[in-house]
Design a protein around this motif. Sequence first.
Motif, PDB file in Angstrom:
ATOM      1  N   CYS A 157     -44.388 -15.667  77.075  1.00 33.35           N
ATOM      2  CA  CYS A 157     -43.759 -14.543  77.779  1.00 33.35           C
ATOM      3  C   CYS A 157     -42.371 -14.917  78.323  1.00 33.35           C
ATOM      4  O   CYS A 157     -41.453 -14.108  78.303  1.00 33.35           O
ATOM      5  CB  CYS A 157     -44.658 -14.071  78.916  1.00 33.35           C
ATOM      6  N   HIS A 162     -44.516 -10.406  69.521  1.00 38.37           N
ATOM      7  CA  HIS A 162     -45.015 -10.716  70.866  1.00 38.37           C
ATOM      8  C   HIS A 162     -45.107  -9.436  71.709  1.00 38.37           C
ATOM      9  O   HIS A 162     -46.111  -9.192  72.375  1.00 38.37           O
ATOM     10  CB  HIS A 162     -44.118 -11.748  71.566  1.00 38.37           C
ATOM     11  N   CYS A 208     -48.315  -7.941  73.741  1.00 35.23           N
ATOM     12  CA  CYS A 208     -48.338  -8.262  75.169  1.00 35.23           C
ATOM     13  C   CYS A 208     -47.809  -7.063  75.955  1.00 35.23           C
ATOM     14  O   CYS A 208     -46.639  -6.725  75.869  1.00 35.23           O
ATOM     15  CB  CYS A 208     -47.488  -9.511  75.418  1.00 35.23           C
ATOM     16  N   CYS A 265     -44.859  -7.654  78.441  1.00 36.93           N
ATOM     17  CA  CYS A 265     -43.560  -7.857  77.803  1.00 36.93           C
ATOM     18  C   CYS A 265     -43.074  -6.577  77.122  1.00 36.93           C
ATOM     19  O   CYS A 265     -41.873  -6.338  77.031  1.00 36.93           O
ATOM     20  CB  CYS A 265     -43.612  -9.016  76.816  1.00 36.93           C
TER      21      CYS A 265
HETATM   22 ZN   LIG Z   1     -45.592 -11.579  77.013  1.00 32.38          ZN
END
Ligand SMILES: [Zn+2]
Lengths: 222, 168
Positions: free
Chosen positions: A3, A24, A28, A31
């Motif tokens: 992250c 990512h 996530c 994020c």
């Molecule tokens: Zn992340």
Amino acid sequence: MNCLEFRRVALAEPRRLEAEAARHAEQCDACKEFLVRALEDEARLARALRVRAPEGLRARLLDRTAAARRSRGILALAASLLAAVAIALVLAWPRNDPLALAGIDFVVFEEAQAILEAKPADPGELRRVAAQLGVALPAQLGELRYIGPCPFQGSTGQHAVVKTAFGKATLMLLPDRPLASRAVASAHGLEAVVVPAAGGSVAIISGSSRSLEHIEMLLKSS
Amino acid sequence: MLGSRQAAFEAAVGDCLEDLYRYAYWLCRDRWQAEDLAQETVLRAWRGWPGLREHRAVKGWLFTILYREFARGTGRRRLHVVPDDELHIEPQDHADPALAIDVDRALRALGEESRHALLMQVLGGFSCAEIASALGASEGAVMTRLTRARQALRRTLQPDAGREAKEG
Ligand SMILES: [Zn+2]
């Protein structure tokens, strides 16, 4: 990518995420949220910077005689009034040379990493490059705390950290960077001077101007 | 009559001129100086045009010329830069003057290198690598500057960013 890395990348270039970063963000939520906000900020920033261009800008810029005509016009008066101020300022204004600035950036952002990742030092290589540049490294310089190769703007130089009587200084021998004349910069509380040497240049970076002067003088007299 | 060289030049640079002006404006914070700087850049570009190989990369080229002209410091325009503590925003020049004032203040608070990198990216659309080569810095250093610049600007651009930062 974790992250922290994602956030660094997203703030450096929010509109051009590479595939790994995009993956990512897909996986996530935190994020993804961060990215959405970064893009919103980016849009507001772009809007704020979009200052209105003056009427007829394009025509004036493309008319190559426009500059000459304008200089005869009202700006000529303003220019002459400001000339005295300008002369005073140009004398006082230290110019930041891009190469010298890059030397400071190296010290601020990359030197520690270069030292961490360095292989065992090879003093012979430092001396060989110094000789190639026509520069001697006299003992009076101070104690050599570190030497090693450094990647610098697409080529490799030799990097040395010296402890002088006035403080720490970084020396970069740059055999591939010829320079017409001495250049200086100051940023991040550091000063840099780059001096021409045979076929290349030598950058000296330090927080102490006395240390800079000391090294520059020794290199010159060598 | 428009020569073919001039026509090609105009076609290539024409679309970049407003952004070029804006870049100049945020560098020197003055309309007149910005136009002067853009004018000088276009003249230099015109002279260098026959030697430019990659005509598609013209915007980056123009921005780089302008940045060098600005940094050179020999011309008057370098010297007219509005001091950091002076307000220069003229409301008629901005769609959102209040935001422009806040952004101006936030840009002033950034270091010069961070400000340049950010302006090149937002107005020029350049990648970190392109900015690094234009500014003569490393790509890593440019990334760091941009990251810091955007972090610093968050508070200005989003009044509730402080609260968010604590949560995230
Ligand atoms: Zn992340």
